[in-house]
Structure formats: C-alpha cells, structure tokens
Design an enzyme around this catalytic site. Structure first.
Site, mmCIF file in Angstrom:
data_model
loop_
_atom_site.group_PDB
_atom_site.id
_atom_site.type_symbol
_atom_site.label_atom_id
_atom_site.label_comp_id
_atom_site.label_asym_id
_atom_site.label_seq_id
_atom_site.Cartn_x
_atom_site.Cartn_y
_atom_site.Cartn_z
ATOM 1 N N TYR A 23 -7.714 -5.917 26.380
ATOM 2 C CA TYR A 23 -8.712 -6.320 27.369
ATOM 3 C C TYR A 23 -8.094 -6.791 28.684
ATOM 4 O O TYR A 23 -8.486 -6.333 29.745
ATOM 5 C CB TYR A 23 -9.677 -7.406 26.828
ATOM 6 C CG TYR A 23 -10.797 -7.706 27.793
ATOM 7 C CD1 TYR A 23 -11.851 -6.814 27.959
ATOM 8 C CD2 TYR A 23 -10.784 -8.854 28.567
ATOM 9 C CE1 TYR A 23 -12.862 -7.055 28.867
ATOM 10 C CE2 TYR A 23 -11.788 -9.119 29.480
ATOM 11 C CZ TYR A 23 -12.821 -8.216 29.633
ATOM 12 O OH TYR A 23 -13.815 -8.460 30.539
ATOM 13 N N LYS B 229 3.859 1.509 15.351
ATOM 14 C CA LYS B 229 2.718 2.187 14.748
ATOM 15 C C LYS B 229 2.046 2.930 15.886
ATOM 16 O O LYS B 229 1.464 2.331 16.786
ATOM 17 C CB LYS B 229 1.762 1.200 14.095
ATOM 18 C CG LYS B 229 0.512 1.866 13.524
ATOM 19 C CD LYS B 229 -0.472 0.848 12.961
ATOM 20 C CE LYS B 229 -1.742 1.546 12.467
ATOM 21 N NZ LYS B 229 -2.753 0.590 11.969
ATOM 22 N N ARG C 227 -8.173 1.231 21.784
ATOM 23 C CA ARG C 227 -8.750 -0.079 21.497
ATOM 24 C C ARG C 227 -8.284 -1.155 22.474
ATOM 25 O O ARG C 227 -9.005 -2.117 22.719
ATOM 26 C CB ARG C 227 -8.407 -0.515 20.067
ATOM 27 C CG ARG C 227 -9.207 0.206 18.986
ATOM 28 C CD ARG C 227 -8.908 -0.384 17.613
ATOM 29 N NE ARG C 227 -9.646 0.291 16.543
ATOM 30 C CZ ARG C 227 -10.798 -0.124 16.045
ATOM 31 N NH1 ARG C 227 -11.370 -1.210 16.525
ATOM 32 N NH2 ARG C 227 -11.382 0.537 15.062
ATOM 33 N N ILE D 92 0.730 4.518 8.493
ATOM 34 C CA ILE D 92 -0.034 3.299 8.230
ATOM 35 C C ILE D 92 -1.487 3.738 8.329
ATOM 36 O O ILE D 92 -2.007 3.936 9.425
ATOM 37 C CB ILE D 92 0.303 2.185 9.222
ATOM 38 C CG1 ILE D 92 1.784 1.794 9.095
ATOM 39 C CG2 ILE D 92 -0.603 0.966 8.989
ATOM 40 C CD1 ILE D 92 2.245 0.772 10.114
ATOM 41 N N THR E 263 -6.388 -4.585 12.372
ATOM 42 C CA THR E 263 -7.750 -4.313 12.831
ATOM 43 C C THR E 263 -8.641 -3.882 11.669
ATOM 44 O O THR E 263 -9.793 -4.316 11.562
ATOM 45 C CB THR E 263 -7.748 -3.220 13.905
ATOM 46 O OG1 THR E 263 -6.799 -3.549 14.918
ATOM 47 C CG2 THR E 263 -9.121 -3.082 14.543
ATOM 48 N N TYR F 218 2.298 -2.148 17.754
ATOM 49 C CA TYR F 218 1.128 -1.328 17.466
ATOM 50 C C TYR F 218 0.561 -0.846 18.787
ATOM 51 O O TYR F 218 -0.003 -1.610 19.560
ATOM 52 C CB TYR F 218 0.107 -2.157 16.690
ATOM 53 C CG TYR F 218 -1.124 -1.411 16.223
ATOM 54 C CD1 TYR F 218 -1.210 -0.023 16.266
ATOM 55 C CD2 TYR F 218 -2.212 -2.105 15.718
ATOM 56 C CE1 TYR F 218 -2.336 0.655 15.835
ATOM 57 C CE2 TYR F 218 -3.346 -1.443 15.266
ATOM 58 C CZ TYR F 218 -3.403 -0.070 15.327
ATOM 59 O OH TYR F 218 -4.523 0.598 14.899
#
Length: 304
Positions: free
Chosen positions: A107, A162, A138, A204, A46, A133
């Site tokens: 989404y 992550k 998000r 990270i 991202t 991740y």
C-alpha cells in the site's frame, strides 16, 4: 538445494465457529499436509490470513505448527511497517520457525532504495534464513531484480524469494545472476512448471493443500528430465489452479472450502474474507471429481 523443501504449502489458518484461533486444528492440519505431500509449511502468510491475526496469534500459531511437525516451518512475518515486521520476525524466531517469509511492504509503495533498507533491517532482526515474498498484484510494488540481487549479495541471511511476480523471463535473469545458494520458489501455482524450467527449486503453493503429492511428482519428473510427465501432471492440475483463484472467491476462501470438504475443521475466514459464493462447495467437489488426486480425507477415507 531447496533448503526448506520442494513442496511447501502456504497453510490456511483454522478458526472455530466464533472465529477464534484453533491451535489444535492447526497442528492437525499441519500433520495432515505433511502426510499428503508437503515437505515444508508456510504459516501465517496471506493464505493464513495474516492481515487478521494479532502478533500474539501469529507467534502462537507458528509455535503450534513447529511443535507438531518435523518439517521446515517458514513463518510469515511481513508488514508495511518496518518496526512491526521486526517485531513479528523476532516473535517468529522465538516461536521456533525454521525461516522467515517477509512480504514487500504493501500500500505505501516504498522506493527500491527503501525496500532494500526495509528487508536488510528485518533480516538483521533474526539469525534465521529469510525469503522475500514478491507479489506485486497484492502489494502494489515490484521488488526490482536489481534490488533482489543487491539483497542476495549483501545480506547473508536473505537466501531466496517466493516469486509471485508473474514474469518468468525476469525470474530467469534473477536466477542467472544471483549468487550460489540463492533459491527461487514459485509463488504462483499456475506458473510453477514454467519457473522450474528457468531454475526455481520448488513451490510455495495453495493447491498443494489437496494436490501436494501431484506437485511433488511433477517436480520429480521435471528434475529427472521427464518433461512429458511433468507437463501431463501440470495439465491435470489446471482445474485446481482455476478453482483457487477468482474475483468472487479470492484466496484463501476456496482453500478453506476444499479443506472442509475433505473433513478438515478449518472453519471459515475472518472478515472481510467471510463472504463465500453459494456454490463454492460444489465447485470444490467438481475439482475432486474431475482430477485424479492422491489425497486422503481428514476422516481417513481415500479419494483416488
């Protein structure tokens, strides 16, 4: 164990003034990050503006960075379309990545059963180790601890996560119950020290672009049991953590502004992330002024 390293930078993607991909600048930036504290890199995540990259660009970027450095290069290869994620994973594998970072489908918010199927299917498309991740702010969907444990136990090449879920107590439960070798990386710079305390192996990061050495020192101090030093270093990084987040300049806009200030030709973000606050460069300069950071500029001048 930290098979990918302890300080990984989620690298910004350099663009030219016309917003075209600048592979030479990406290779230079990768080498500079390694020289300034990163012992691994995440490319096309991202922070690397993956939503605006074509699949071809992502593969070219991964290949350029993998060729330019001798550290682990973990490739962002996620999508909310399983077939697209499979394609990206195969391209990243062929491009020379060391591992795959696969983000939660965003989404469309699949069920936990569908998340298990998605990640298992993507992992089957590569022989490389895969990090999940988990960033619900998000994606709109948390990967439940039970789902992560099921993946860790049943899919051999899913080797870690992550963690940007913002819940250290839940992370502690995951680490306590996960099989040996399953690794957690902090995906939230401000929570790295907290996650180290419950068993994370590294970070990270985004602020590691300009504070990689300090992150390495903090982790080393914590691992030696010198928690006072680790806390002191973490406190010194708070201005960086504050700078890199904000509604008027969301990541990766601040990271690119800081890199430009340090003389790295990374360009600006692609739309829709191309609107910057007028004072962002001044904010970046203030962070450097207020923090004792061990970082060299792109032109070779030291900033102490």
């Amino acid at each position: 164990m930290a098979q990918f390293g302890k300080v990984l930078t989620a690298m910004v993607t350099p663009f030219r003034d016309d917003r075209s991909l600048d592979l030479d600048a990406a290779a230079s930036l990768a080498r500079w990050l390694v020289a300034n504290g990163s012992d691994g890199l995440v490319v096309a995540g991202t922070t690397g503006e993956s939503p605006t990259l074509t699949h071809e660009e992502q593969a070219d970027l991964i290949a350029a960075v993998a060729t330019a450095t001798d550290v682990a290069v973990v490739a962002g290869a996620g999508s909310n379309d399983t077939e697209a994620a499979i394609d990206l994973t195969k391209r990243a594998t062929q491009a020379g990545a060391s591992g795959i970072l696969s983000v939660t489908p965003y989404y469309n918010r699949p069920s936990q059963a569908a998340l298990f199927k998605h990640f298992a299917t993507v992992a089957a498309a590569t022989h490389l180790p895969v990090l999940i991740y988990d960033i619900p702010v998000r994606t709109g969907r948390k990967v439940d601890t039970a789902t992560l444990l099921q993946l860790a136990q049943q899919v051999p090449n899913i080797v870690g996560v992550k963690d940007a879920a913002g819940d250290p107590s839940e992370t502690a439960k995951l680490i306590a119950e996960a099989p040996d070798g399953f690794e957690v990386y902090s995906g939230d710079d401000g929570l790295t020290l907290s996650l180290l305390a419950v068993g994370a192996v590294g970070v990270i990061g985004v602020a590691t672009h300009w504070a990689g050495v300090e992150h390495a020192q903090m982790i080393a101090a914590f691992e030696k049991g010198d928690t006072a030093t680790a806390r002191r270093i973490n406190a010194s990084l708070i201005p960086s953590f504050t700078y890199e987040t904000g509604l008027d300049a969301p990541n990766p806009i601040p990271a690119k502004a800081m890199m430009r200030l340090l003389g790295m030709p990374v360009g600006r973000c692609r739309p829709p992330m191309d609107v910057e606050p007028a004072d962002l460069a001044e904010r970046a300069a203030q962070v450097l002024q207020d923090s004792a950071l061990t970082v060299t500029s792109g032109t070779g001048f030291a900033r102490d």
